[in-house]
Design an enzyme around this catalytic site. Structure first.
Site, mmCIF file in Angstrom:
data_model
loop_
_atom_site.group_PDB
_atom_site.id
_atom_site.type_symbol
_atom_site.label_atom_id
_atom_site.label_comp_id
_atom_site.label_asym_id
_atom_site.label_seq_id
_atom_site.Cartn_x
_atom_site.Cartn_y
_atom_site.Cartn_z
ATOM 1 N N ASP A 62 -26.188 -7.523 11.218
ATOM 2 C CA ASP A 62 -25.806 -7.400 9.815
ATOM 3 C C ASP A 62 -24.319 -7.038 9.778
ATOM 4 O OD1 ASP A 62 -25.818 -7.375 7.085
ATOM 5 O OD2 ASP A 62 -27.525 -6.028 6.865
HETATM 6 C C1 BGC Z 1 -26.487 -7.268 3.871
HETATM 7 C C2 BGC Z 1 -27.200 -8.500 4.382
HETATM 8 C C3 BGC Z 1 -26.412 -9.729 4.041
HETATM 9 C C4 BGC Z 1 -25.023 -9.604 4.622
HETATM 10 C C5 BGC Z 1 -24.139 -10.799 4.345
HETATM 11 C C6 BGC Z 1 -25.029 -7.227 4.292
HETATM 12 O O1 BGC Z 1 -24.355 -6.232 3.634
HETATM 13 O O2 BGC Z 1 -27.161 -6.116 4.322
HETATM 14 O O3 BGC Z 1 -28.485 -8.557 3.844
HETATM 15 O O4 BGC Z 1 -27.070 -10.860 4.515
HETATM 16 O O5 BGC Z 1 -24.397 -8.467 4.060
HETATM 17 O O6 BGC Z 1 -23.785 -10.873 3.039
#
Ligand code: BGC
Length: 767
Positions: free
Chosen positions: A313
């Protein structure tokens, strides 16, 4: 930072070798099996190119947005706004051309997706980029796409076919924009409404989450054709139940709870062939998910045989060093994460340089890098990225995006996901009776009805609640009192104005709730990174509703929110209460149609609504001793239980029958129950099947959802609903966490909600 000069030299040399042989390369030959193509390509790649495939960057426009607001000096030092200190979008462009970046995210225009691919096509091996985006409920983060209800509303429809269709249509819209990979479905089980992300989940029940997650995964991935995209089940694991309900805070949960509650939807996603998985921000029982070998290697790969690739993530590998402190340096953080099983880094600088160093130092074997690159390349081949057109056509794209069929699905999904919570008989509204209607509230006339993970869309494509009322109640005199969009900065004078006008109206409608729109990131009260220490209505909203109700005129409240809100007073005092969740771009029309009875509501809660924050974890599938002593000064029941939702008609359940009273381990039980529409209008009922293992060697929930179905019934019509209880529905984890079935009696419950009063019961014995 990437060592620019050496790499540039290598690229030039390799480019010459590549172009002379380009015609008969195995990996470019679509007749060859994918495995062979992957191996051929892998054998041609330098270490730098391999490590680059494992890295992702945000889109150039995203970076430039930050660059244009910051000076060069600030850019070098600022990690908050400029994601890559000291690096410009031009560096990222060059690295793409040099084949040192495998993936991008947050690219929202065709112009840019095409441009990035054109850069990748200039690289030595011409490996196409895989471009990912958070297309959570439609490709809503990009403008001019269909925006469907968010996952929580979709789950309330209990409609797996709808989930499949939405995912399938979303994939088509994405591919038409050269986007190949969505960071959805979020298959976390959400049991804490303080957490801001409940709206992007399918709710609190592992079985329902599993079914919706599988349908969504299959809808996105299809057969990996040219209109399909890669799904990403996330976040592994338990970020939905972090301490204090705070996103990314530690989760401390027993292995039993992980395996019984949080793992099943992920395991089902893996079995359904999900191509990728994202790890969770949080640590799990003391070990960050991003360096958790038990989760990534032992459980996912060895136990469940996950074949896809794992993506980190957002900068979470970095957090092993700068927040969780399991790594003493960034390089060490990359080392820990890769050795625990990570395949791709979301996102940014230092990865290429440090990971190459780790390989050269002999700390990471090339074979370990190859494993990850193999998985990533496999996905790219599977998606046809090497074989299909590298570029897409903006005109053709606009024929797919927002096409009539997709708009209709968005509208139908909204109609089926809105839950009627209370109704003293006022609904459906009679235009003849309520000639003058006042509508107010922060969500009455705002794009916010689309929910989190949505960019601002063209106003023409969004039907707000006010628009919807005007469309549906054509003969009504509608007065709108604008409360602004911001619940935290409501104007008391506007509240007074609404209260004054309420007295003149025959009926008042308040569209309340939370604010989720991403373009005002720090003003939001719901969605990602908006965890709350209470679940009350924010700002003057409660006061507004109480004062309007005190006007003596009938009052209806509609909530727009991703999380359940503690609205006990409202539920008990207003004439009708609707939870519309985040119903998407046609949410306003669907709400109006339900208010005026053009649509009969059918959705049921996918999550318990507590009375207040102290009742959190009052999930329906709790253990028997939960309320043995109970609370002293407050109720032990939630405001609304899981599975609950009203209709404008009434359903009567007949006698539940089992085809056997006794079974052996390999036999199944057939359950049947007649359901009659005893009201005077047609409707669709969601019939739910729960099971309770009455006595067992470890404690078991008081009931667990094991099946559900939707039945459409005309007035007076009866249908017999049938379920089959197979032995997998009786299994649980024994004292040593081993899968087992114990002989004994099982209570079967079928009915209209998880509330005991709404269920008919029967019992059978397993010998
Ligand atoms: C989130 C994810 C997301 C990623 C990309 C993160 O802050 O936890 O769920 O896919 O950002 O946007």
């Amino acid at each position: 930072m990437i060592k620019k000069t050496i790499v540039a030299g290598l690229v030039l040399l390799n480019f010459c070798i590549f172009t002379s042989k380009a015609d008969n390369l195995i990996y470019m030959d679509k007749k060859q099996p994918i495995e062979k193509r992957v191996e051929d390509l892998l054998n041609r790649m330098t270490l730098e190119e391999k490590v680059g495939q494992m890295n992702q960057f945000v889109g150039l426009e995203h970076m430039r947005g930050a660059e244009s607001n910051l000076s060069e000096e600030e850019l070098k030092n600022n990690t908050a706004n400029a994601f890559y200190p000291g690096v410009t979008s031009f560096d990222v462009e060059r690295w793409t051309q040099e084949g040192l970046i495998g993936s991008f995210l947050h690219v929202v225009t065709i112009k840019e997706t095409n441009y990035l691919q054109s850069l990748a096509m200039k690289s030595r091996l011409k490996i196409p980029l895989i471009i990912g985006i958070d297309a959570i409920h439609g490709n809503a983060n990009a403008p001019d796409n269909t925006v469907y209800p968010t996952n929580i509303g979709l789950a309330c429809s209990f409609d797996t076919t709808m989930a499949y269709t939405i995912a399938h249509q979303t994939a088509k819209e994405m591919r038409s924009m050269n986007l190949h990979w969505t960071f959805n479905p979020n298959v976390e089980v959400a049991r804490d409404p303080r957490w801001g992300r409940v709206g992007e989940t399918f709710g609190e029940d592992p079985y329902l989450v599993e079914k919706m997650g599988v349908a969504t995964t299959q809808g996105y991935q299809g057969n990996f054709g040219p209109n399909d995209v890669l799904a990403c089940i996330k976040h592994f694991v338990a970020g939905s139940e972090a301490i204090n309900g705070a996103n990314a805070a530690p989760a401390d949960l027993s292995e039993r709870t992980l395996r019984e509650v949080f793992f099943p939807p992920f395991k089902a996603g893996v079995d359904a062939g999900a191509g990728t998985l994202m790890t969770a921000h949080n640590e799990v029982n003391g070990i960050p998910a991003h360096e958790n070998e038990w989760l990534m290697e032992d459980v996912l790969r060895k136990e469940w045989n996950f074949k896809g690739f794992i993506v980190s993530d957002w900068m979470d590998i970095e957090h092993l060093y700068d927040m969780q402190h399991t790594a003493t340096s960034l390089k060490e953080a990359f080392f820990q994460s890769i050795m625990a099983g990570m395949d791709m880094h979301m996102h940014g600088v230092y990865w290429n340089e440090y990971v190459c160093e780790l390989v050269k130092e002999g700390r990471i074997q090339m074979s370990r890098i190859d494993e990850s690159v193999r998985r990533i390349l496999y996905a790219k081949f599977k998606l046809g990225l090497f074989d299909l057109d590298t570029y897409c056509d903006p005109e053709a794209s606009m024929k797919v995006r927002l096409c009539e069929e997709h708009r209709q699905t968005a509208l139908n999904a909204a109609r089926n996901s809105i839950v009627l919570l209370t109704n003293n008989g006022i609904l459906p509204l009679d235009e003849k009776k309520y000639k003058k209607v006042m509508i107010t509230g922060i969500n009455a006339n705002d794009q916010n009805i689309m929910g989190d993970w949505t960019a601002l869309q063209n106003d023409e494509n969004v039907i707000t609640v006010l628009d919807g009322l005007k469309m549906v109640a054509k003969n009504t005199d509608i007065t709108f009192v604008d409360q602004g969009w911001d619940p935290r900065n409501m104007d008391p004078a506007k509240v007074d104005e609404a209260v004054r006008k309420a007295k003149d109206a025959d009926l008042n409608i308040v569209i309340a709730g939370e604010y989720m729109m991403r373009f005002r990131w720090s003003e939001r009260t719901g969605g990602e990174d908006t965890d709350r220490s209470d679940i009350n209505l924010v700002g003057l909203q409660q006061e507004l509703i109480e004062k309007i109700k005190a006007s003596g005129k009938p009052t209806v409240v509609v909530l727009i929110s991703g999380r359940p809100l503690g609205v006990e007073w409202i539920a008990e005092n207003v004439d009708a209460l609707i939870n519309a969740w985040e119903p998407g771009m046609y949410g306003g029309q669907a709400i109006a149609e339900i208010l005026y009875g053009l649509v009969n509501p059918s959705a049921k809660l996918a999550v318990t609504i507590p009375r207040h924050v102290g009742q959190i974890q009052l999930v329906y599938n709790h253990k028997p001793s939960l309320s043995f002593h109970g609370y002293k000064l407050s109720e032990n029941t939630p405001l609304f239980p899981f599975g609950y939702g009203l209709s404008y008609t009434k359903y009567q359940y007949g006698i539940i029958k089992l085809d056997k009273q006794e079974i052996t381990e390999n036999e199944s039980v057939k359950v049947s129950i007649p359901v009659t529409n005893v009201g005077d209008r047609e409707g669709t009922e969601i019939v739910q099947l729960y099971i309770r293992d009455e006595f067992s060697s470890v404690t078991r929930p008081v009931k667990e959802l094991k099946d559900f179905t939707k039945v459409a019934l005309a007035p007076g019509e009866t249908k017999i609903v049938e379920f089959t209880i197979t032995n997998d529905k009786l299994r649980f984890l024994g004292k040593r966490l081993d899968q087992m079935i114990e002989p004994g009696t099982f209570k079967v419950m079928a009915g209209s909600s998880s509330k005991d009063e709404d269920l008919k019961t029967a019992v059978f014995t397993l010998k």
